[in-house]
Design a protein around this motif. Sequence first.
Motif, short mmCIF file in Angstrom:
data_model
loop_
_atom_site.label_atom_id
_atom_site.label_comp_id
_atom_site.label_asym_id
_atom_site.label_seq_id
_atom_site.Cartn_x
_atom_site.Cartn_y
_atom_site.Cartn_z
N CYS A 93 0.69 -1.11 0.04
CA CYS A 93 -0.02 0.09 -0.04
C CYS A 93 0.98 1.36 -0.08
O CYS A 93 0.60 2.23 -0.68
CB CYS A 93 -0.72 0.03 1.43
SG CYS A 93 -2.38 -1.35 1.08
N LEU A 94 1.97 1.57 0.72
CA LEU A 94 2.71 2.29 0.72
C LEU A 94 3.47 2.58 -0.67
O LEU A 94 3.55 3.76 -1.08
CB LEU A 94 4.06 2.12 1.78
CG LEU A 94 3.52 2.52 3.32
CD1 LEU A 94 4.75 2.07 4.09
CD2 LEU A 94 3.13 3.78 3.58
N VAL A 142 0.86 4.21 -2.65
CA VAL A 142 0.70 5.76 -2.37
C VAL A 142 1.89 6.36 -3.00
O VAL A 142 1.58 7.55 -3.68
CB VAL A 142 0.66 5.89 -0.88
CG1 VAL A 142 0.97 7.30 -0.52
CG2 VAL A 142 -0.56 5.18 -0.11
N GLN A 189 1.26 6.69 -6.61
CA GLN A 189 0.11 7.60 -7.13
C GLN A 189 0.79 9.01 -7.20
O GLN A 189 0.43 9.85 -7.81
CB GLN A 189 -0.89 7.14 -6.40
CG GLN A 189 -1.98 7.98 -6.80
CD GLN A 189 -3.49 7.81 -5.96
OE1 GLN A 189 -3.14 7.53 -4.60
NE2 GLN A 189 -4.70 8.20 -6.26
N ILE A 190 1.30 9.30 -5.98
CA ILE A 190 1.73 10.77 -5.69
C ILE A 190 2.75 11.26 -6.88
O ILE A 190 2.57 12.28 -7.19
CB ILE A 190 2.39 11.05 -4.04
CG1 ILE A 190 1.19 10.84 -3.30
CG2 ILE A 190 3.11 12.23 -4.05
CD1 ILE A 190 1.70 10.82 -1.62
N VAL A 239 -4.18 13.48 -5.35
CA VAL A 239 -3.00 12.61 -4.77
C VAL A 239 -3.76 12.07 -3.44
O VAL A 239 -3.48 10.90 -3.00
CB VAL A 239 -2.19 13.79 -3.85
CG1 VAL A 239 -1.47 13.20 -2.85
CG2 VAL A 239 -1.32 14.27 -5.26
N HIS A 240 -4.91 12.78 -2.93
CA HIS A 240 -5.58 12.05 -1.71
C HIS A 240 -6.35 11.05 -1.78
O HIS A 240 -6.77 10.33 -1.20
CB HIS A 240 -6.03 13.31 -0.85
CG HIS A 240 -4.81 13.81 -0.03
ND1 HIS A 240 -4.18 14.90 -0.57
CD2 HIS A 240 -4.58 13.51 1.12
CE1 HIS A 240 -3.29 15.31 0.25
NE2 HIS A 240 -3.61 14.68 1.55
N PRO A 275 -8.24 8.03 -3.70
CA PRO A 275 -8.19 6.74 -4.40
C PRO A 275 -9.03 6.50 -5.69
O PRO A 275 -10.21 7.24 -5.69
CB PRO A 275 -8.17 5.89 -3.43
CG PRO A 275 -9.57 6.26 -2.38
CD PRO A 275 -9.29 7.83 -2.48
N GLN A 305 -8.23 1.27 -7.16
CA GLN A 305 -7.47 1.10 -5.80
C GLN A 305 -8.39 1.11 -4.79
O GLN A 305 -8.21 0.13 -3.78
CB GLN A 305 -6.67 2.64 -5.59
CG GLN A 305 -5.74 2.66 -6.66
CD GLN A 305 -4.98 4.10 -6.70
OE1 GLN A 305 -5.72 4.96 -5.83
NE2 GLN A 305 -3.69 4.09 -6.83
N GLN A 350 -8.11 2.60 3.73
CA GLN A 350 -8.51 4.03 3.39
C GLN A 350 -7.54 5.03 3.64
O GLN A 350 -7.30 6.02 2.66
CB GLN A 350 -9.89 4.49 4.02
CG GLN A 350 -10.96 3.53 3.38
CD GLN A 350 -12.36 3.78 4.22
OE1 GLN A 350 -12.26 4.50 5.08
NE2 GLN A 350 -13.39 3.09 3.88
N LEU A 374 -4.33 4.74 3.84
CA LEU A 374 -3.19 4.53 3.00
C LEU A 374 -3.66 4.71 1.43
O LEU A 374 -2.70 5.30 0.81
CB LEU A 374 -2.84 2.96 3.04
CG LEU A 374 -1.87 2.58 4.19
CD1 LEU A 374 -1.52 1.01 4.06
CD2 LEU A 374 -0.66 3.23 4.27
N ALA A 375 -4.69 4.47 1.11
CA ALA A 375 -4.89 4.70 -0.33
C ALA A 375 -5.07 6.37 -0.56
O ALA A 375 -4.75 6.61 -1.31
CB ALA A 375 -6.33 4.03 -0.63
#
Length: 465
Positions: free
Chosen positions: A54-55, A58, A61-62, A423-424, A426, A430, A462, A464-465
Motif C-alpha cells: 500500500c505504501l 501511495v 500515485q503521488i 493525490v488524496h 483513491p 484502488q 482508506q 493508505l489509499a
Amino acid sequence: MRLCLTEKLLPHLEGRRKYHQEFASSTSFHGVHNIVQTRSKTRKVLWLLVVTGCLTIVIWQIRSRFMYYFSWPTTTTVVVQYVENVKFPAVTFCNLNRFQAHAVSNLKIIFLIWNIVSGAQQKSHVEEKYSQELHDFLLGNQNFSIKEFTRKNGFYLNSSTLLECDFFGKPCNPQDFKHVFTEYGNCFTFNHNDISTRRVNLSGRGLHLLFDVQQEQFTDEPALGYTDAGMTFVIHSPKEHPRFDGLGLLTPVGMHAQVAIRQLKSIIQEYPWGECNPDIKLQYHKTYSTNGCLQECKARYIQDWCGCLPFILPGNGTECDLLKFYSCVYPAVYDIEIKGLCTVGAHNSTCPVPCEETDYPTTVTYSNFGGEKAIKYFSEKLKKSTEYIRKNLVCIDIKYNDLSYKITQQQKALTISELIVHVHAPSRDQQDFVMLIAQFYDVNHKNENNDMIRKVPLGYFQILA
C-alpha cells in the motif's frame, strides 16, 4: 540544546524499545498496530507485505500525479454559441492598382520606391538592375515625399470609385470608411474602431459593395510583377490593424464575390500551459496582436538605428525621407529578419501569440458580375460602355453564415486544488483493491478478535489509499 541534552539523558535501550512498542500498539496507523500485536508469524508477514504494497501504491500515485502536473497538461473545449445579434467585423479594401498612371512620368520609379517603403512591413526584393536609376532619382528629389504622393495620387474612395454601398439595408458612403496605409498603398476600412460597433441580427445579409477600379487611371507596372486588376480585402477585428501579407482575399474585375464569414474566438493559456504572455502591452494598439506587436518591434529597432520612423509603421518619431528609406531602413529590415530580432509564435519570442483573439474564417464563391440586362443597366447609368463595365466593376457581398460564434478555449487540465484531490482520493480500481484485501483480512481475523471486524482494516486501507 547542549543543556537539554546534558540534563535529560536519552533513555536506555530497554526504555526506547518499550516506548516503540507502546507507540506501535496505540497508533492509528492500523497496519503497524497489527504487525506488532499479531502473534502468528504468517499473519505478521502478510500484514507487512500489505503495508509495504500500500505504501508503494501511495508513493507511485503521488509521484505520477506530480509528474502529470509538471507536464502542464491542457484541455481544449469548443463551444458554438447562438445569439440574437452578432458584431460585424472590420473590412479593409485596397485596389490592386496602387497609383494613378498620370501622376508621374516614370511610374516604374514610384513602384520601386514603394517596394522599399512597404518593405518596412514585409521584405520586398528590389532588383539590382534598377538600383542606379533609383539612386539617381533619390539624389535629385530629396524633398519628394512618398507618403504625400501616395495619399494624393494613390487609389481614392469617392462616389466615382464606390458606386454602391449598403449595410444591412441601410446606405453607406465613402465617409464611413477610414483611410489606412498598407503595402497596397491607400486602403480603406469599413467599421473601424473609431465608430460605434455595428451588429447584424439576420444571417444572409450584411455588407454589399460595388467598386469601379478604373484601370485606365490606376495602372501598376507589369515589368515589376504587378499584373492583376481588381480589389483585395481582408476581414479582421475592428480593434486590429489590417494584415495583408498572404491573408488578403482577391476579387478580379467583372466578378461578383459572395463571402460567408463565421466568428471564431480563441482563448489560449499563458506559459507553461500555453504560449501566450498576458503581461505584454502594446503602446500604439489598444488590443494585443502578433501583427501589431511585430510592427511596433520593427519600429523601435528602425528608430534606434536610423533616427527616424517609416510612416507605414506605428509611432511618433520623425518621418524617414527617401534617402533614409533607401540607405538605412531597407537594410535595417533585412537585418531584423536575418538576425531574428523580432520573432513571433512561442512564449519566449518577441511577440508571442495573444491570449485571446478573434478570427473570421471565410468561404468565398464567385460568379460573373451581371447578366446582359444588368450590364446594359449599369452601362446606361454610368454612361460607360459594356466592355468598360466588364473590365472595371467589382461586386462584393460579405455576410454571416449564421448568427453564432465559436469559442475555442484552452484550459488547465490540472490545477493545484485538483492535484491535491488527485493525490488524496483513491481511484476506483484502488478502492476495489482495498476492499478486497480488507474482506480477506476480516475472514481470517474473525476467530481471533471478533470485536475488531471491519473497523481496523477498512480505516487503515482508506488512510493508505
